[in-house]
Design a protein around this motif. Structure first.
Motif, PDB file in Angstrom:
ATOM      1  N   ARG A  24       0.822  -1.212   0.000  1.00  0.00           N
ATOM      2  CA  ARG A  24       0.000   0.000   0.000  1.00  0.00           C
ATOM      3  C   ARG A  24       0.852   1.256   0.000  1.00  0.00           C
ATOM      4  NH1 ARG A  24      -4.662  -1.967   4.316  1.00  0.00           N
ATOM      5  NH2 ARG A  24      -6.253  -2.499   2.762  1.00  0.00           N
ATOM      6  N   LEU A  25       1.925   1.241   0.777  1.00  0.00           N
ATOM      7  CA  LEU A  25       2.805   2.402   0.856  1.00  0.00           C
ATOM      8  C   LEU A  25       3.425   2.690  -0.503  1.00  0.00           C
ATOM      9  CD1 LEU A  25       4.091   4.461   2.839  1.00  0.00           C
ATOM     10  CD2 LEU A  25       5.975   2.840   3.132  1.00  0.00           C
ATOM     11  N   LEU A  26       3.936   1.656  -1.160  1.00  0.00           N
ATOM     12  CA  LEU A  26       4.567   1.826  -2.468  1.00  0.00           C
ATOM     13  C   LEU A  26       3.542   2.204  -3.532  1.00  0.00           C
ATOM     14  CD1 LEU A  26       7.148   1.639  -4.124  1.00  0.00           C
ATOM     15  CD2 LEU A  26       6.793  -0.828  -4.314  1.00  0.00           C
ATOM     16  N   SER A  27       2.407   1.529  -3.530  1.00  0.00           N
ATOM     17  CA  SER A  27       1.378   1.783  -4.546  1.00  0.00           C
ATOM     18  C   SER A  27       0.836   3.202  -4.465  1.00  0.00           C
ATOM     19  CB  SER A  27       0.239   0.773  -4.399  1.00  0.00           C
ATOM     20  OG  SER A  27       0.699  -0.546  -4.624  1.00  0.00           O
ATOM     21  N   ALA A  28       0.820   3.767  -3.261  1.00  0.00           N
ATOM     22  CA  ALA A  28       0.297   5.127  -3.085  1.00  0.00           C
ATOM     23  C   ALA A  28       1.150   6.171  -3.796  1.00  0.00           C
ATOM     24  CB  ALA A  28       0.205   5.454  -1.596  1.00  0.00           C
ATOM     25  N   THR A  29       2.380   5.817  -4.137  1.00  0.00           N
ATOM     26  CA  THR A  29       3.267   6.771  -4.809  1.00  0.00           C
ATOM     27  C   THR A  29       3.144   6.726  -6.332  1.00  0.00           C
ATOM     28  OG1 THR A  29       5.197   5.285  -5.057  1.00  0.00           O
ATOM     29  CG2 THR A  29       4.930   6.401  -2.934  1.00  0.00           C
ATOM     30  N   GLY A  62      -1.513  -4.212  -9.793  1.00  0.00           N
ATOM     31  CA  GLY A  62      -2.951  -4.448  -9.771  1.00  0.00           C
ATOM     32  C   GLY A  62      -3.509  -4.886  -8.432  1.00  0.00           C
ATOM     33  N   ILE A  63      -2.621  -5.222  -7.477  1.00  0.00           N
ATOM     34  CA  ILE A  63      -3.095  -5.726  -6.191  1.00  0.00           C
ATOM     35  C   ILE A  63      -4.022  -4.729  -5.517  1.00  0.00           C
ATOM     36  CG2 ILE A  63      -2.421  -6.445  -3.869  1.00  0.00           C
ATOM     37  CD1 ILE A  63       0.211  -7.450  -5.060  1.00  0.00           C
ATOM     38  N   THR A  64      -3.586  -3.477  -5.433  1.00  0.00           N
ATOM     39  CA  THR A  64      -4.423  -2.458  -4.792  1.00  0.00           C
ATOM     40  C   THR A  64      -5.459  -1.897  -5.764  1.00  0.00           C
ATOM     41  OG1 THR A  64      -2.702  -0.813  -5.290  1.00  0.00           O
ATOM     42  CG2 THR A  64      -2.696  -1.797  -3.098  1.00  0.00           C
ATOM     43  N   PHE A  65      -5.075  -1.715  -7.031  1.00  0.00           N
ATOM     44  CA  PHE A  65      -5.999  -1.108  -7.987  1.00  0.00           C
ATOM     45  C   PHE A  65      -7.273  -1.922  -8.134  1.00  0.00           C
ATOM     46  CE2 PHE A  65      -7.740  -0.719 -12.263  1.00  0.00           C
ATOM     47  CZ  PHE A  65      -7.939   0.643 -12.345  1.00  0.00           C
TER      48      PHE A  65
END
Length: 231
Positions: A24-29, A62-65
């Protein structure tokens, strides 16, 4: 006994939650842009459900998206690593169905079929969990047949990325990378394909995915196209 409990704590709680925090931390960037969204949205408007198909190598963005596409289910292997992945995606709102082509696949397919009837979309990693890389295994075609739903190729590509020394050269976009999520044209799978038709469909889908990944990755070499997509 204590060793078993500690191992369970690691694989059921510590690793999934710690890993999910990092995801989540990485994907937010990421700067994410959707390419050809109509290929997905037209199917969702008409049918409400769809089968997303992607390579194991590229599923990280795609995990978070795709947790925004709830209700959505995904088939995950019954291995120990699969247990961690299942716990993580469940926390994010996915429905994890345990099974793969090598173990528990038939039962998992039946579970997926029931979930689709309930209105679930399905995300499927076509060559997971251990390859061969890029090979479309039978599960994807069977899911599409059972559900009478089109397959929508789902392509993810990061401009700057880490590449791991795994069987599929797993890729993770670096922090603040531009990321494209591209939807290919729907692929319709007939219920009855005749002798040899099933294998031909697997090969057909694999070729489409390969071409789409190559075409999408090539966008990063075209500054004008990148500017058009990301502004």
């Amino acid at each position: 006994m204590m060793k078993k409990k500690f191992r369970r704590f690691l694989y059921y709680y510590l690793f999934p939650y710690a890993g999910l925090f990092l995801v989540r931390l990485l994907s937010a960037t990421y700067r994410i842009r959707i390419v050809d969204p109509g290929n997905e949205q037209d199917i969702l408007k008409a049918r409400g459900r769809v089968v997303y198909a992607s390579w194991h190598q590229r599923f990280f963005p795609g995990i978070t998206f795709f947790s925004t596409r709830k209700p959505i289910a995904i088939m995950i292997s019954q291995s120990r690593d699969g247990e961690m992945a299942a716990r993580a995606v469940t926390i994010m709102g996915w429905r994890a169905v345990r099974g793969s082509s090598s173990r528990g696949g038939g039962q998992a397919l039946e579970s997926i079929k029931r979930l689709i009837v309930q209105g679930y979309k399905v995300g499927h990693i076509v060559d997971g969990p251990q390859g061969p890389f890029g090979m479309v295994k039978p599960g994807l075609i069977r899911i599409a047949q059972y559900a009478d739903l089109p397959i929508v190729p789902t392509i993810t590509s990061g401009q700057n990325r880490w590449v791991f020394n795994s069987w599929d050269r797993f890729m993770v976009p670096k922090p603040f990378s531009r990321v494209m999520i591209r939807f290919g044209s729907p692929i319709h799978v007939p219920r009855d394909m005749g002798p040899g038709g099933f294998a031909q469909m697997q090969t057909h889908v694999a070729k489409i995915l390969k071409q789409l990944y190559e075409d999408t990755d090539a966008v990063w070499q075209d500054d004008a196209r990148v500017k058009e997509i990301f502004g």
